[in-house]
Design an enzyme around this catalytic site. Sequence first.
Site, short mmCIF file in Angstrom:
data_model
loop_
_atom_site.label_atom_id
_atom_site.label_comp_id
_atom_site.label_asym_id
_atom_site.label_seq_id
_atom_site.Cartn_x
_atom_site.Cartn_y
_atom_site.Cartn_z
N ASP A 72 2.02 5.13 -0.30
CA ASP A 72 1.42 6.40 0.10
C ASP A 72 1.23 7.33 -1.09
O ASP A 72 1.73 7.08 -2.19
CB ASP A 72 2.32 7.11 1.13
CG ASP A 72 2.39 6.37 2.45
OD1 ASP A 72 1.41 5.69 2.80
OD2 ASP A 72 3.42 6.48 3.13
N ARG A 119 10.66 5.65 4.44
CA ARG A 119 10.86 7.10 4.38
C ARG A 119 11.50 7.64 5.66
O ARG A 119 12.34 8.54 5.62
CB ARG A 119 9.52 7.80 4.12
CG ARG A 119 9.00 7.61 2.70
CD ARG A 119 7.58 8.12 2.56
NE ARG A 119 7.46 9.50 3.00
CZ ARG A 119 6.29 10.11 3.26
NH1 ARG A 119 5.16 9.42 3.09
NH2 ARG A 119 6.25 11.36 3.64
N ARG A 157 0.86 -1.19 0.00
CA ARG A 157 0.00 0.00 0.00
C ARG A 157 0.89 1.23 0.00
O ARG A 157 1.30 1.71 1.06
CB ARG A 157 -0.92 0.02 1.22
CG ARG A 157 -1.88 -1.16 1.28
CD ARG A 157 -2.72 -1.10 2.54
NE ARG A 157 -3.67 -2.22 2.62
CZ ARG A 157 -4.49 -2.42 3.65
NH1 ARG A 157 -4.49 -1.58 4.68
NH2 ARG A 157 -5.31 -3.45 3.65
N TYR A 160 12.14 -1.88 -1.91
CA TYR A 160 11.94 -0.48 -2.25
C TYR A 160 13.28 0.16 -2.61
O TYR A 160 14.34 -0.28 -2.15
CB TYR A 160 11.35 0.30 -1.07
CG TYR A 160 9.90 0.04 -0.77
CD1 TYR A 160 8.90 0.88 -1.29
CD2 TYR A 160 9.51 -1.03 0.03
CE1 TYR A 160 7.56 0.66 -1.01
CE2 TYR A 160 8.17 -1.26 0.31
CZ TYR A 160 7.20 -0.41 -0.20
OH TYR A 160 5.88 -0.64 0.08
#
Length: 253
Positions: free
Chosen positions: A52, A202, A50, A111
């Site tokens: 952002d 992040r 999911r 990622y």
Amino acid sequence: MTRFALTIEYDGRPFMGWQRQSHGPSVQQAIEEAVTRITAETAPVHGAGRTDAGVHAIAMRAHVDIEKAIQPFRLMEALNAQLRPAPVAILACETVADDWHARFSCVGRAYEYRIVNRRAPLTWDKGLAWQFAKPLDAEAMHGAAQALVGRHDFTTFRSVHCQSDSPVKTLDRLDVEQVATPMGAEVRVHAAARSFLHHQVRSMVGCLALVGMGRWPEERMAEALAARDRQELGLNAPPHGLYFVSASYPADS
């Protein structure tokens, strides 16, 4: 009923994220509406992750169940036609077993975070990377990152809105490299784990940037992790430099 696995690329800038939202467009909604226009069916699309608002994907995995008889290639072509001009592309489509699930069958997610090091404003990469005018020490960032690899309580790097049952995760990889490109030096952060907490990547990248700028010593990263306190987070990196790179499954070679 046939279950189709999709590999999806998207630019996250126009979207509120992957998941369907009541207050704005999402990637999931765009694909579901395209499926409905093709098949006249209301079929949920389940993603491996999911992302952002503003986060991008190079190869998000997802699945959808469809009753209409249609070949994978035809479905892929039809979806891409229906999705235009939204910046979403179906890169691959295949049939899978009924018990294959894009999210729950997934055993690893990766990622990448892109940081561009240059003084000139971004043009092609505007909204696609985080910019720093002053050089970052990628070697120091990589050294600091290794304190986070392994099984830890990542409360410090977890969003207050995270819905995960536990802050404990096993981080398999967190590498930092510097890459020379024609458009300027890039610092790239590579993260891999079975699953991540909300904002974990992040948050880790933001603190690593502080190390790269010289505002944090390398050992501060381990101290922030050990604190298990969101107040110890130094910086949360913006979403636009983050990319969902891949999802892996038991059958993958």
